[in-house]
Design an enzyme around this catalytic site. Structure first.
Site, PDB file in Angstrom:
ATOM      1  N   GLU A   9       0.806  -1.218   0.000  1.00  0.00           N
ATOM      2  CA  GLU A   9       0.000   0.000   0.000  1.00  0.00           C
ATOM      3  C   GLU A   9       0.838   1.266   0.000  1.00  0.00           C
ATOM      4  OE1 GLU A   9      -3.310   0.366   2.898  1.00  0.00           O
ATOM      5  OE2 GLU A   9      -3.330  -1.799   2.698  1.00  0.00           O
ATOM      6  N   ASP A  82      -2.399  -4.192   3.455  1.00  0.00           N
ATOM      7  CA  ASP A  82      -2.552  -4.376   4.913  1.00  0.00           C
ATOM      8  C   ASP A  82      -3.452  -5.561   5.275  1.00  0.00           C
ATOM      9  OD1 ASP A  82      -0.884  -2.355   5.584  1.00  0.00           O
ATOM     10  OD2 ASP A  82      -2.417  -0.884   6.055  1.00  0.00           O
ATOM     11  N   ASP A  84      -6.177  -6.293   6.821  1.00  0.00           N
ATOM     12  CA  ASP A  84      -7.508  -6.039   7.393  1.00  0.00           C
ATOM     13  C   ASP A  84      -8.508  -5.828   6.256  1.00  0.00           C
ATOM     14  OD1 ASP A  84      -6.855  -3.544   6.419  1.00  0.00           O
ATOM     15  OD2 ASP A  84      -6.699  -2.571   8.370  1.00  0.00           O
ATOM     16  N   GLU A  86      -9.831  -3.178   4.940  1.00  0.00           N
ATOM     17  CA  GLU A  86      -9.452  -2.125   3.998  1.00  0.00           C
ATOM     18  C   GLU A  86      -8.366  -2.633   3.043  1.00  0.00           C
ATOM     19  OE1 GLU A  86     -11.188   1.295   3.145  1.00  0.00           O
ATOM     20  OE2 GLU A  86     -11.528   0.358   5.079  1.00  0.00           O
ATOM     21  N   TYR A 300       1.100  -4.930  13.537  1.00  0.00           N
ATOM     22  CA  TYR A 300       0.056  -4.125  12.892  1.00  0.00           C
ATOM     23  C   TYR A 300      -0.732  -3.328  13.922  1.00  0.00           C
ATOM     24  CZ  TYR A 300      -3.392  -2.786   9.436  1.00  0.00           C
ATOM     25  OH  TYR A 300      -4.197  -2.051   8.591  1.00  0.00           O
ATOM     26  N   ARG A 302      -3.745  -1.762  13.785  1.00  0.00           N
ATOM     27  CA  ARG A 302      -5.214  -1.725  13.884  1.00  0.00           C
ATOM     28  C   ARG A 302      -5.706  -3.095  14.327  1.00  0.00           C
ATOM     29  NH1 ARG A 302      -3.854   1.224   9.350  1.00  0.00           N
ATOM     30  NH2 ARG A 302      -4.227   3.455   9.651  1.00  0.00           N
ATOM     31  N   HIS A 346      -5.411 -10.877  14.009  1.00  0.00           N
ATOM     32  CA  HIS A 346      -4.280 -10.040  14.387  1.00  0.00           C
ATOM     33  C   HIS A 346      -3.845 -10.342  15.804  1.00  0.00           C
ATOM     34  CE1 HIS A 346      -6.030  -6.861  11.459  1.00  0.00           C
ATOM     35  NE2 HIS A 346      -5.515  -7.904  10.852  1.00  0.00           N
TER      36      HIS A 346
END
Length: 688
Positions: A9, A82, A84, A86, A300, A302, A346
């Protein structure tokens, strides 16, 4: 020539990951999302089962053209966005934007940007997880529907440029509700009583606190009650009734999740949630550590999980044992509360290598990066250490029918507190008079008593709002920071000295939302919507089902609101203030900072003035008019129209009534008037 293309990203990761992979790998970045819904329209085809109309984001053409060239030359493409929702959606959009359907494409993800994790991910590639993609699509489409349906209503009703959002409207409601509680709060008087008592031949007296009677706790409500207690106690003999020695175990903290990291960074380092996330992103994406090369130094950022991988637990145990001693290693795994849905793919936020202590890498980090890393490292190291043990002493002292208490605790074994202290922990005295026994004679030296008033609930800070959003199940780790940033940027909420205050604009928007769209600002409804989106992620709920059920109700509310709100459209209110340039009566307009006076002759006459709304109350200091004013950031207060000659100001609306008890001015609190002099506390019902 590179045979494999890895797409990440952010450009910051490119540099880090390139160093881990051989010459056969080319690494490039998409710079975040490459496709999104258009800005010029809602971009959802309602007629065709709510299909989103995605377009290439403006400015991303060159990035995509460059990636397409590289795709043609590559034998295999790895999408490494990433880990997740998103990130999964970005990978899915890249498939379309880069026309990858016929290519060899696989998705890889890693929770930390270290050589081991990146290499391991290449050995375990997978397909794109459409449940994750659909959860992101559902969220995006819902948010777009809310924003694009309701914002035009706010433009027509209040002013252009306003917006409503699914999560931000519920967050604004939480802050407004707290403001109402604070406004209506009526302080209650109470007194604290302590005494210094001489214990045998000890040099220093011992401080004891009033508890109540021997049977129950008593709150001293007023001076009369205090005087009665003092009379009784003064003529009584002080005796030790009980001494209890014990042990208290304090468990280590849980490792950080996104929310707890944001809260602690706000409380300890005074960072905004946005700043915390920006710095954590840098620590995650890669830091060039002298002697170690570039790698991500935290996992990570989040996450709402407190899980830690077995390898990390093992590494921590070895480090703690070597550094502090085997007795400091945590014996059993701690479990966090799992009230809501937890993204357990996660781990918690932790250092990727516990050996890299903050002191070791201080020179490679900026000051703020160091402070945040130190917070994460200490908390994580502490969570893998054994509990702290305190020796406690509790003493009960009787005087007639009343009881006093004294307590102390001292650390017997430091455990995790060697590296971490809880910022919220209240300190207790750690010594009492030595050699105390039931027989130790006591004599009263002096009393210490103070008048207090109960305090209203505290204004939200960014930290306490994040906690409230999480507890209510609103938003997810990735949304806390942007939600708070948005409501401050829109001037619905002002931030002053850490506290969040609702502005006049925020009150108006919240009022409209509560009237016209009660479910959207309802905390339980928003939390239920979050759990439906989690259901999409788990593959239990189809994302279109959520949209099909939501959209008709939203449109019904919008249609009703359009009709009702037309009737109460805010007209430009004409005032008696005359424009000194052209002689017209000036009108009240709404601007970014609230209301102001403007000449109706615009554009021929562009005269504007601050609008001072009179309250009909005379200034208690100089007799001028009390007017509604605002701080620079938009928080409302009451001041004198003769400012700067008169300095009068009050956060609460004053009244013309004087307090019959002490003569000070009274202020309005809901349907009551209360004396502005806090030590007086006089209160009457408002005359209707």
């Amino acid at each position: 020539m590179a045979k494999y293309l890895v797409i990440v990203e952010s450009p910051a990761k490119v540099k880090t990951i390139k160093k881990f992979l051989g010459a056969n790998y080319d690494v490039d970045a998409s710079n975040g999302h490459v496709r999104d819904l258009p800005k010029s329209q809602m971009g959802i085809d309602i007629e065709h089962d709510y299909e989103p109309k995605y377009i290439t984001i403006r400015g991303k053409g060159d990035i995509l053209a460059n990636l397409r060239k590289k795709v043609k030359k590559s034998d295999k493409i790895y999408l490494a966005t990433d880990p997740d929702r998103e990130g999964e959606a970005i990978s899915w959009h890249l498939m379309t934007a880069l026309k990858l359907e016929d290519k060899k494409v696989q998705r890889i993800s890693f929770n930390e940007i270290t050589k081991t994790a990146v290499k391991a991910s290449l050995k375990a590639p997978r397909d794109i997880d459409m449940n994750l993609v659909d959860a992101q699509q559902a969220r995006r489409v819902l948010d777009r529907m809310v924003g694009y349906s309701i914002s035009p209503l706010l433009w027509a009703k209040v002013k252009r440029g306003l917006s409503a959002g699914r999560v931000q409207s519920a967050a604004l409601r939480i802050i407004c509700d707290r403001e109402e509680e604070i406004s209506a709060f009526i302080p209650q008087e109470y007194w604290s009583l302590e005494a210094d008592v001489q214990c045998g031949s000890e040099k220093k007296p011992m401080r004891v606190k009033f508890y109540g009677s021997k049977k129950q706790k008593i709150t001293i409500a007023d001076k009369e009650q205090l005087d009665d207690i003092l009379k009784e106690v003064e003529k009584s003999e002080f005796k030790i009734a009980d001494i209890k020695l014990g042990e208290r175990v304090k468990k280590p903290p849980l490792p950080f999740t996104t929310s707890t990291l944001q809260q602690e960074a706000a409380n300890v380092l005074n960072f905004s949630t946005q700043k915390t996330m920006r710095l954590a992103q840098q620590l995650y994406e890669g830091i060039d550590i002298k002697g170690n090369g570039t790698a991500g130094i935290i996992t990570y950022l989040r996450t709402d999980s407190t899980r830690i991988s077995e390898e990390a637990q093992k590494a921590a145990a070895e480090y703690i044992s070597a550094e502090y001693g085997p007795e400091f290693v945590l014996a059993d795994e701690q479990k966090g509360k799992s009230g809501g849905k937890i993204q357990d793919a996660h781990e918690a936020i932790r250092p990727t290598n516990i050996e890299l202590s903050p002191a070791k890498i201080k020179d490679s980090l900026s000051r703020d990066q160091f402070r945040l890393y130190q917070l994460i490292w200490r908390r994580y190291t502490a969570c893998r250490m054994s509990a702290a043990v305190y020796e406690t002493t509790n003493v009960k002292i009787d005087a007639g029918d009343y009881r006093f208490t004294a307590s102390a605790s001292k650390v017997k074994f430091e455990g995790f507190m060697t590296v971490y202290t809880d910022p919220n922990e209240k300190k207790e005295p750690n010594t009492l008079a030595k050699n105390l026994t039931i027989e130790t004679p006591l004599s009263l030296k002096e009393f210490d008593y103070k008048q207090h008033f109960t305090q209203p609930p505290a204004h939200y800070t960014e930290a306490s709002l994040v906690r409230a959003l999480e507890e209510a199940g609103i938003g997810r780790p990735s949304t806390y920071a942007p939600t708070i940033t948005t409501i401050i940027a829109r001037r619905y909420v002002a931030k002053e000295n850490k506290n969040l205050y609702v502005t006049e604009l925020g009150e108006i928007v919240n009022h409209i939302m509560k009237e016209a769209f009660p479910s959207l600002v309802d905390v339980a409804f928003t939390a239920n919507m979050e759990s439906l989106l989690d259901g999409v992620e788990d593959g239990i709920v189809k994302w279109k089902t959520v949209i099909r059920n939501f959209y008709p109700d939203l449109m019904e509310a919008v249609t009703a609101a359009q009709k009702e709100l037309e009737a109460v459209k805010i007209e430009d209110e004409v005032t008696e203030e005359i424009c000194e340039n052209c002689g017209r009566n000036m009108v009240i307009k709404y601007g970014p900072h609230g209301r102001f006076l403007a000449c109706p002759g615009f554009p021929d006459c562009k005269n504007t003035k601050p609008y001072l709304e009179k309250t009909g109350v005379s200034c208690p200091v100089c007799g001028g008019d009390v007017v509604v004013k605002k701080t620079k950031k938009g928080r409302r207060y009451y001041g004198c129209s003769n400012h700067p000659d008169c300095e009068f100001m009050s956060w609460q609306k004053p009244s013309n009534e004087k307090c019959p008890k002490c003569g000070s001015y009274m202020v309005e609190k809901g349907n009551k008037l209360i004396c502005s002099e806090q030590t007086c506390g006089f209160l009457i019902e408002k005359v209707k």
